[in-house]
Structures are given as C-alpha cells and as structure tokens.
Design a protein around this motif. Structure first.
Motif, PDB file in Angstrom:
ATOM      1  N   LEU A 131       0.830  -1.209   0.000  1.00 24.48           N
ATOM      2  CA  LEU A 131       0.000   0.000   0.000  1.00 24.48           C
ATOM      3  C   LEU A 131       0.861   1.254   0.000  1.00 24.48           C
ATOM      4  CD1 LEU A 131      -2.788  -1.131   2.478  1.00 24.48           C
ATOM      5  CD2 LEU A 131      -2.819  -1.175  -0.022  1.00 24.48           C
ATOM      6  N   ASP A 132       1.978   1.238   0.738  1.00 24.84           N
ATOM      7  CA  ASP A 132       2.896   2.379   0.732  1.00 24.84           C
ATOM      8  C   ASP A 132       3.510   2.569  -0.652  1.00 24.84           C
ATOM      9  OD1 ASP A 132       2.424   2.953   3.377  1.00 24.84           O
ATOM     10  OD2 ASP A 132       4.193   1.883   4.130  1.00 24.84           O
ATOM     11  N   LEU A 133       3.931   1.478  -1.273  1.00 22.66           N
ATOM     12  CA  LEU A 133       4.519   1.554  -2.609  1.00 22.66           C
ATOM     13  C   LEU A 133       3.519   2.112  -3.611  1.00 22.66           C
ATOM     14  CD1 LEU A 133       6.346  -1.900  -2.665  1.00 22.66           C
ATOM     15  CD2 LEU A 133       7.457   0.335  -2.618  1.00 22.66           C
ATOM     16  N   LEU A 134       2.276   1.685  -3.491  1.00 20.71           N
ATOM     17  CA  LEU A 134       1.233   2.156  -4.391  1.00 20.71           C
ATOM     18  C   LEU A 134       0.986   3.649  -4.192  1.00 20.71           C
ATOM     19  CD1 LEU A 134      -0.598   0.637  -6.469  1.00 20.71           C
ATOM     20  CD2 LEU A 134      -2.384   0.690  -4.734  1.00 20.71           C
ATOM     21  N   GLU A 135       0.930   4.077  -2.938  1.00 19.71           N
ATOM     22  CA  GLU A 135       0.659   5.479  -2.638  1.00 19.71           C
ATOM     23  C   GLU A 135       1.790   6.374  -3.110  1.00 19.71           C
ATOM     24  OE1 GLU A 135       0.488   6.838   1.552  1.00 19.71           O
ATOM     25  OE2 GLU A 135      -1.508   7.548   1.010  1.00 19.71           O
ATOM     26  N   ASN A 136       3.035   5.887  -3.004  1.00 22.48           N
ATOM     27  CA  ASN A 136       4.198   6.687  -3.394  1.00 22.48           C
ATOM     28  C   ASN A 136       4.596   6.501  -4.853  1.00 22.48           C
ATOM     29  OD1 ASN A 136       4.919   8.169  -0.999  1.00 22.48           O
ATOM     30  ND2 ASN A 136       5.538   6.230  -0.078  1.00 22.48           N
ATOM     31  N   LEU A 137       3.707   5.879  -5.645  1.00 25.30           N
ATOM     32  CA  LEU A 137       3.880   5.741  -7.092  1.00 25.30           C
ATOM     33  C   LEU A 137       5.081   4.886  -7.472  1.00 25.30           C
ATOM     34  CD1 LEU A 137       3.219   9.477  -8.132  1.00 25.30           C
ATOM     35  CD2 LEU A 137       1.558   7.665  -7.715  1.00 25.30           C
ATOM     36  N   GLY A 152      -6.858   1.435   2.177  1.00 23.33           N
ATOM     37  CA  GLY A 152      -6.776   2.859   1.867  1.00 23.33           C
ATOM     38  C   GLY A 152      -7.693   3.260   0.736  1.00 23.33           C
ATOM     39  N   ARG A 153      -7.171   4.146  -0.120  1.00 24.40           N
ATOM     40  CA  ARG A 153      -7.988   4.676  -1.211  1.00 24.40           C
ATOM     41  C   ARG A 153      -7.826   3.880  -2.509  1.00 24.40           C
ATOM     42  NH1 ARG A 153      -6.188   9.444   1.383  1.00 24.40           N
ATOM     43  NH2 ARG A 153      -4.369   9.574   0.022  1.00 24.40           N
ATOM     44  N   ALA A 154      -7.215   2.730  -2.420  1.00 22.05           N
ATOM     45  CA  ALA A 154      -6.985   1.927  -3.622  1.00 22.05           C
ATOM     46  C   ALA A 154      -8.282   1.312  -4.133  1.00 22.05           C
ATOM     47  CB  ALA A 154      -5.967   0.833  -3.334  1.00 22.05           C
ATOM     48  N   ARG A 155      -8.322   1.098  -5.441  1.00 20.65           N
ATOM     49  CA  ARG A 155      -9.423   0.360  -6.061  1.00 20.65           C
ATOM     50  C   ARG A 155      -9.081  -1.130  -6.002  1.00 20.65           C
ATOM     51  NH1 ARG A 155     -11.148   2.175 -11.957  1.00 20.65           N
ATOM     52  NH2 ARG A 155     -11.691   3.983 -10.683  1.00 20.65           N
ATOM     53  N   THR A 156     -10.055  -1.973  -5.699  1.00 17.63           N
ATOM     54  CA  THR A 156      -9.791  -3.399  -5.529  1.00 17.63           C
ATOM     55  C   THR A 156     -10.605  -4.245  -6.501  1.00 17.63           C
ATOM     56  OG1 THR A 156     -11.522  -3.685  -3.847  1.00 17.63           O
ATOM     57  CG2 THR A 156      -9.342  -3.031  -3.067  1.00 17.63           C
ATOM     58  N   ILE A 157      -9.986  -5.325  -6.966  1.00 18.93           N
ATOM     59  CA  ILE A 157     -10.658  -6.318  -7.810  1.00 18.93           C
ATOM     60  C   ILE A 157     -10.468  -7.676  -7.123  1.00 18.93           C
ATOM     61  CG2 ILE A 157     -10.782  -7.449 -10.058  1.00 18.93           C
ATOM     62  CD1 ILE A 157      -9.097  -4.070  -9.772  1.00 18.93           C
ATOM     63  N   PRO A 158     -11.460  -8.151  -6.370  1.00 20.55           N
ATOM     64  CA  PRO A 158     -11.319  -9.443  -5.682  1.00 20.55           C
ATOM     65  C   PRO A 158     -11.107 -10.572  -6.685  1.00 20.55           C
ATOM     66  CG  PRO A 158     -13.200  -8.197  -4.848  1.00 20.55           C
ATOM     67  CD  PRO A 158     -12.751  -7.499  -6.096  1.00 20.55           C
ATOM     68  N   LEU A 159     -10.212 -11.514  -6.345  1.00 20.07           N
ATOM     69  CA  LEU A 159      -9.889 -12.604  -7.261  1.00 20.07           C
ATOM     70  C   LEU A 159     -10.284 -13.977  -6.728  1.00 20.07           C
ATOM     71  CD1 LEU A 159      -6.390 -11.385  -8.497  1.00 20.07           C
ATOM     72  CD2 LEU A 159      -8.584 -11.241  -9.693  1.00 20.07           C
ATOM     73  N   ILE A 268      -7.976 -12.607  -1.670  1.00 23.32           N
ATOM     74  CA  ILE A 268      -6.832 -12.031  -2.376  1.00 23.32           C
ATOM     75  C   ILE A 268      -7.369 -11.282  -3.595  1.00 23.32           C
ATOM     76  CG2 ILE A 268      -4.817 -12.558  -3.795  1.00 23.32           C
ATOM     77  CD1 ILE A 268      -4.172 -12.912  -0.926  1.00 23.32           C
ATOM     78  N   GLY A 269      -6.836 -10.099  -3.843  1.00 27.10           N
ATOM     79  CA  GLY A 269      -7.290  -9.329  -4.995  1.00 27.10           C
ATOM     80  C   GLY A 269      -6.217  -8.387  -5.509  1.00 27.10           C
ATOM     81  N   LEU A 270      -6.515  -7.774  -6.621  1.00 27.58           N
ATOM     82  CA  LEU A 270      -5.637  -6.770  -7.219  1.00 27.58           C
ATOM     83  C   LEU A 270      -5.996  -5.409  -6.663  1.00 27.58           C
ATOM     84  CD1 LEU A 270      -3.418  -6.591  -9.542  1.00 27.58           C
ATOM     85  CD2 LEU A 270      -5.284  -5.687 -10.952  1.00 27.58           C
ATOM     86  N   VAL A 271      -5.001  -4.615  -6.294  1.00 25.39           N
ATOM     87  CA  VAL A 271      -5.233  -3.236  -5.864  1.00 25.39           C
ATOM     88  C   VAL A 271      -4.489  -2.308  -6.812  1.00 25.39           C
ATOM     89  CG1 VAL A 271      -5.647  -3.775  -3.441  1.00 25.39           C
ATOM     90  CG2 VAL A 271      -3.319  -3.346  -4.184  1.00 25.39           C
TER      91      VAL A 271
END
Length: 297
Positions: A131-137, A152-159, A268-271
């Motif tokens: 999540l930190d890596l995603l937030e910091n691009l 957080g504010r991520a969009r999720t796709i449950p798998l 487990i999903g994609l964020v």
C-alpha cells in the motif's frame, strides 16, 4: 512544477534528503532548492528541517497528497499519449504478498501475450509495504489481501478466497497419513511459519486462536523457501495457502493436506490507484484480473 512535486514524493518515500536526491537523479542541493522553490510558489513551509529531515508540516502533508495525485495523473497522461502513438508499451511494476505469488503467472502470462511490448517486474512484499509503494507511485498495482485489513484509497478487484493446506513430509512427517486435518490438530505439531509482519501469519494466528491454540512456532521466516526446506527434513510442518502449495514444486516429497473448519477465509485481490482515467498499462492489468475473477467464479 511536476519535477518539484516529484522531489516531494521522493522525500516522503526516503525520509532523507540525500537518498531522495539520488532516487530522483539529482544532487542534494538541487532537490533542496526545488522544494524551497515550491514552498515559495505556494507561500507555505512544507518541510520541517533540522540537521536532517524531520517531517512535513500540515501544509506539506496536504501538498503531498496533491503531489501524488498530480504526478500520477501526469504519468498516466504521458503513458496514454504514447500508447495512442505506438501501442501499449513500457514498464508495469507489480508487488505481491508472498502467499499470492502462485497466482501471478495467471495474470502476467496472458498480459504478456496480449501486450508483448510491455516489460513486467514483480516483487514480493508484505501487505503494508504494498500500500505504501502504491501510494508513493513506486508500483502500478499490488496483489494482496483486500478484505482483511484496510487498503486505503486503492481500487480493488477481488480474485479468490484463500484456503489453507497443512504441509508435512510425505514420509515420516507428522500426520502424513491423514487425508484432512483440523486447526485443533496442531496442538503438538512442530510448526514453522511466516514472520508476524506478514499478513498471512496474522491470519493463521487468528485461526489457531479460534481453535483454542496459541500460535507458538518453533521457527519463523519471511521466506517460503526456508519453510519448505525445513518441512522436507520430516522434522517440521507448515501452513500455507492452497494456491501457493500447488506451485512450490513438492515433487512427491511433501503432502499438502486440506485443513477443514476455517470459519472465514480472506480474499486475495488486485489493488490499483483510484484514478480516472486509469493509466493504460494498469487498465490492461485490471482487464486481465477481471477475466481471471470470472474464471474463478
């Protein structure tokens, strides 16, 4: 202004002026001057300074949120213009929790088939790091737990929902003759488990507590390879997700026995960043994730 906002994001990530400058490919005086110029332009102090980086002011924290949004959108815009001119190409960066790495090929292989000019990098990281890596691009997407802890504010796709297996040596391993086990069966089993910073370990701990047991492994490691190598000795056992157990190359030496009785299994999903329009490389990965989720259903 974009380059100065990049400096701010790098400083938030590295928490050190010198390392932030190195990450941006500039000298430390250049980075410091850029941040000061941004402060002058906005009319506010953004960084608490001392002999070293101390932190951001309240204004700096708000500007940092805008910086991540603006820089992310700018990168997505450049990526889309390039895709319109030359087709989908570039570098797709993914991070995954170790227990979900077995699923990765189901995403990356069809992605690579459809988009052969995209280079893909995959790293194994704990869920909080993702999540930190995603937030910091620093990454474009993550593969992690989406319903067990906040994303957080991520969009999720449950798998898929994670199911568990008890791994023991096929010859002479504890309970190797069993066709199934329950969580209560692990009272006297010599377990080796992932380290507590891994979300999977926290899930396993909760499931053991639910069976009235204390999580007290005799060995901990953040490496799946270490766990498997210990199980091969016949002196240790471990608990891993079903999908991961299917991909670690057991070669008949280890049995992966179903564990019955888990009341709730995590997803487990994609964020991905919550951004519209979505960056083309990320959007293509989301499409693959949705196809995979449909297959799972």
């Amino acid at each position: 202004m974009i380059d100065k906002l990049d400096f701010l994001i790098a400083l938030a990530r590295e928490k050190h002026f010198g390392r932030a400058a190195e990450a941006c490919g500039v000298t430390q005086p250049t980075l410091s001057a850029g941040i000061r110029a941004l402060e002058e332009q906005l009319g506010a102090v953004l960084v608490n300074r001392g002999s070293r980086f101390i932190g951001f002011t309240p204004e700096g924290e708000r500007v940092l949120e805008w910086a991540r949004r603006i820089v992310g959108d700018a990168r997505a815009m450049r990526q889309e213009v390039n895709a319109l001119r030359h087709g989908l190409a570039g570098h797709l960066r993914i991070a995954a929790v170790p227990t979900a790495l077995g699923l990765m090929t189901a995403l990356t292989t069809p992605y690579r088939t459809r988009h052969p000019h995209v280079r893909i990098s995959v790293q194994s990281r704990p869920s909080a790091d993702i999540l930190d890596l995603l937030e910091n691009l620093e990454i474009d997407a993550g593969l992690t737990y989406v319903d067990n802890e906040p994303v957080g504010r991520a969009r999720t796709i449950p798998l898929y929902r994670e199911r568990y297996r008890f791994l023991t040596a096929a010859r002479n391993g504890p309970m190797a003759e069993r066709e199934s086990v329950s969580w209560a069966d692990f009272a006297d089993v010599p377990l080796c488990l992932l380290t507590p910073d891994m979300q999977n370990r926290r899930i396993v701990d909760r499931l053991l507590r639910g069976a009235g047991l204390k999580s007290d492994p005799q060995l901990e490691s953040n490496s799946i390879v270490v766990l498997i190598s210990h199980v091969r000795t016949s002196h240790w056992c471990t608990i891993l997700p079903e999908r991961l157990a299917e991909t670690v190359g057991l070669e008949g030496e280890i049995r992966a026995i179903p564990i019955l009785g888990a009341p709730v299994t995590p997803t487990i999903g994609l964020v991905v960043p919550h951004r519209e329009p979505m960056a083309p490389l990320t959007a293509a990965l989301v499409n693959e994730a949705r196809r995979l989720a449909d297959e799972e259903d």
